[in-house]
Every structure is written in C-alpha cells, then in structure tokens.
Design a protein around this motif. Structure first.
Motif, PDB file in Angstrom:
ATOM      1  N   ILE A  72      43.545  73.382  24.277  1.00 17.97           N
ATOM      2  CA  ILE A  72      42.432  74.098  24.296  1.00 17.97           C
ATOM      3  C   ILE A  72      41.657  74.162  23.146  1.00 17.97           C
ATOM      4  CG2 ILE A  72      41.743  76.487  24.466  1.00 17.97           C
ATOM      5  CD1 ILE A  72      43.781  76.969  26.359  1.00 17.97           C
ATOM      6  N   SER A  73      42.424  74.171  21.906  1.00 16.59           N
ATOM      7  CA  SER A  73      41.912  74.149  20.579  1.00 16.59           C
ATOM      8  C   SER A  73      41.290  72.871  20.483  1.00 16.59           C
ATOM      9  CB  SER A  73      42.839  74.327  19.551  1.00 16.59           C
ATOM     10  OG  SER A  73      43.319  75.591  19.385  1.00 16.59           O
ATOM     11  N   ARG A  74      41.781  71.623  20.854  1.00 17.67           N
ATOM     12  CA  ARG A  74      41.135  70.436  20.639  1.00 17.67           C
ATOM     13  C   ARG A  74      39.807  70.315  21.460  1.00 17.67           C
ATOM     14  NH1 ARG A  74      45.408  68.094  21.688  1.00 17.67           N
ATOM     15  NH2 ARG A  74      44.892  67.773  23.999  1.00 17.67           N
ATOM     16  N   ASP A  75      40.085  70.817  22.687  1.00 13.25           N
ATOM     17  CA  ASP A  75      38.517  70.504  23.382  1.00 13.25           C
ATOM     18  C   ASP A  75      37.571  71.661  23.271  1.00 13.25           C
ATOM     19  OD1 ASP A  75      40.017  68.544  24.798  1.00 13.25           O
ATOM     20  OD2 ASP A  75      40.637  69.756  26.394  1.00 13.25           O
ATOM     21  N   LEU A  76      37.948  72.766  23.109  1.00 11.93           N
ATOM     22  CA  LEU A  76      36.742  74.106  22.837  1.00 11.93           C
ATOM     23  C   LEU A  76      36.360  74.123  21.448  1.00 11.93           C
ATOM     24  CD1 LEU A  76      37.984  76.302  25.649  1.00 11.93           C
ATOM     25  CD2 LEU A  76      36.302  74.351  25.787  1.00 11.93           C
ATOM     26  N   ARG A  77      37.515  73.942  20.596  1.00 13.09           N
ATOM     27  CA  ARG A  77      37.008  74.196  19.136  1.00 13.09           C
ATOM     28  C   ARG A  77      36.747  75.560  18.795  1.00 13.09           C
ATOM     29  NH1 ARG A  77      38.719  69.347  16.978  1.00 13.09           N
ATOM     30  NH2 ARG A  77      37.920  67.767  17.459  1.00 13.09           N
ATOM     31  N   TRP A 121      41.163  85.975  20.632  1.00 15.07           N
ATOM     32  CA  TRP A 121      40.678  86.786  21.933  1.00 15.07           C
ATOM     33  C   TRP A 121      41.001  85.934  23.169  1.00 15.07           C
ATOM     34  CZ3 TRP A 121      39.464  91.430  22.916  1.00 15.07           C
ATOM     35  CH2 TRP A 121      38.914  92.325  21.872  1.00 15.07           C
ATOM     36  N   ILE A 122      41.126  84.353  23.162  1.00 17.09           N
ATOM     37  CA  ILE A 122      41.474  83.746  24.346  1.00 17.09           C
ATOM     38  C   ILE A 122      43.144  84.178  24.488  1.00 17.09           C
ATOM     39  CG2 ILE A 122      42.210  81.265  24.995  1.00 17.09           C
ATOM     40  CD1 ILE A 122      39.725  80.491  23.307  1.00 17.09           C
ATOM     41  N   ALA A 142      37.658  79.617  37.941  1.00 18.53           N
ATOM     42  CA  ALA A 142      36.471  79.366  36.840  1.00 18.53           C
ATOM     43  C   ALA A 142      37.207  78.884  35.565  1.00 18.53           C
ATOM     44  CB  ALA A 142      35.973  80.768  36.941  1.00 18.53           C
ATOM     45  N   ALA A 143      38.407  79.239  35.454  1.00 20.93           N
ATOM     46  CA  ALA A 143      38.956  78.611  34.253  1.00 20.93           C
ATOM     47  C   ALA A 143      38.846  77.257  33.978  1.00 20.93           C
ATOM     48  CB  ALA A 143      40.267  79.186  33.985  1.00 20.93           C
ATOM     49  N   LEU A 144      38.736  76.394  35.065  1.00 22.22           N
ATOM     50  CA  LEU A 144      38.846  75.076  34.856  1.00 22.22           C
ATOM     51  C   LEU A 144      37.390  74.506  34.499  1.00 22.22           C
ATOM     52  CD1 LEU A 144      40.584  74.096  38.204  1.00 22.22           C
ATOM     53  CD2 LEU A 144      41.307  74.103  36.085  1.00 22.22           C
ATOM     54  N   ALA A 145      36.461  75.427  34.829  1.00 20.92           N
ATOM     55  CA  ALA A 145      35.021  74.942  34.213  1.00 20.92           C
ATOM     56  C   ALA A 145      34.554  75.621  33.012  1.00 20.92           C
ATOM     57  CB  ALA A 145      34.067  75.586  35.483  1.00 20.92           C
ATOM     58  N   ALA A 146      35.396  76.270  32.311  1.00 24.40           N
ATOM     59  CA  ALA A 146      34.992  77.087  30.951  1.00 24.40           C
ATOM     60  C   ALA A 146      34.979  75.957  29.956  1.00 24.40           C
ATOM     61  CB  ALA A 146      36.309  78.024  30.564  1.00 24.40           C
ATOM     62  N   SER A 198      33.124  81.495  27.091  1.00 20.46           N
ATOM     63  CA  SER A 198      33.413  81.686  28.580  1.00 20.46           C
ATOM     64  C   SER A 198      34.825  81.667  29.286  1.00 20.46           C
ATOM     65  CB  SER A 198      32.841  80.147  29.345  1.00 20.46           C
ATOM     66  OG  SER A 198      33.221  79.250  28.887  1.00 20.46           O
ATOM     67  N   LEU A 199      35.773  80.921  28.293  1.00 23.51           N
ATOM     68  CA  LEU A 199      37.014  81.152  28.399  1.00 23.51           C
ATOM     69  C   LEU A 199      37.692  82.410  28.120  1.00 23.51           C
ATOM     70  CD1 LEU A 199      39.733  79.727  29.425  1.00 23.51           C
ATOM     71  CD2 LEU A 199      40.114  79.164  26.865  1.00 23.51           C
ATOM     72  N   ILE A 200      37.043  83.150  27.279  1.00 21.74           N
ATOM     73  CA  ILE A 200      37.726  84.516  27.025  1.00 21.74           C
ATOM     74  C   ILE A 200      37.071  85.527  28.260  1.00 21.74           C
ATOM     75  CG2 ILE A 200      36.955  86.646  25.496  1.00 21.74           C
ATOM     76  CD1 ILE A 200      36.654  84.661  23.130  1.00 21.74           C
TER      77      ILE A 200
END
Length: 136
Positions: free
Chosen positions: A35-40, A48-49, A90-94, A99-101
């Motif tokens: 997640i850190s790598r993809d969403l930065r 918060w995530i 929906a988490a798959l599309a975040a 949006s993930l939060i």
C-alpha cells in the motif's frame, strides 16, 4: 432443520462474521508495504489507513446494537455483511490514500453492525448456543 442443526448453523454464521471483523483488523499490516509503495501515503495518512477501521467500529458498536434492537438482529447482521462486502470491493478500486481511508471507515461501519448483531444474538440465545446434544 432440527434445533441442534440450527444452533450449529447459527454458530457458523456468527463465528464467520466475527472472524471477518477481527481478520480485517490485522490483515492490513501484511499489506502495508505494498500500500505504501502503490499509494504513497504520508505518515498521517498511513496512520489513518491503519486506525480508522478500529476507531469507527468501536465508536459505532453501541449504535449498531441499538439499531439491532429496532430493526432486528438478522437484518442488522445482513446489513453489516452487505456494507462490509461492498466496502471490500471498493477497497480494490482505491487509488489514493484518502479513498482508502474512506473505504476503511465504511468497513468499520459494516464491521460494527456484524459484531454487534453477532454478540447480541450469542448472548440472547437460550443456553448460549449450547451445541451438545445432551441438553434435551
């Protein structure tokens, strides 16, 4: 369906819902590097995530229990499953930390409904879902 079978089926559903809620609290830790790598996310967003799910779930347990008293526990449990399932997809599309939060908060709402309904059903079921056949 016999009484013992119904109790076993109820136990399976209740255990499954509690398993989903608890698993979602912990499984994110495995995915954090990706997640850190993809969403930065920055450090606050990452916090918060991780924490929004537990905060929302804990904050809504009493409210979800009260709604369970008004709507019925079965409807509350099914609503929780529906919300949890929709938020999981929906988490798959975040594609952004925000949006993930939001999706994790929605998962917390569904989890609160599921956990509240499962706990109340367990407590109010005669003999606490005694699965032994010897109680007859």
């Amino acid at each position: 369906m016999t009484g013992a079978r119904r109790r076993r089926a109820a136990l399976a559903v209740l255990s499954g819902s509690v398993l989903l809620v608890v698993m979602d609290m912990t499984v994110l830790n495995v995915a954090l590097p990706a997640i850190s790598r993809d969403l930065r996310p920055d450090s606050v967003q990452l916090l918060w995530i991780v924490d929004v799910y537990s905060l929302v779930l804990a904050g809504l347990l009493v409210t979800a229990s009260a709604l369970g008293d008004r709507w019925g526990r079965r409807r509350t449990l099914l609503t929780g499953f529906a919300l949890f399932g929709l938020a999981s997809f929906a988490a798959l599309a975040a594609d952004a930390p925000g949006s993930l939060i939001a999706v994790r908060a929605a998962l917390g709402v569904g989890g609160a409904f599921m956990l509240a309904a499962a706990a109340v059903v367990w407590l109010l079921t005669p003999r606490g879902l005694d699965l032994s056949a010897s109680h007859h």
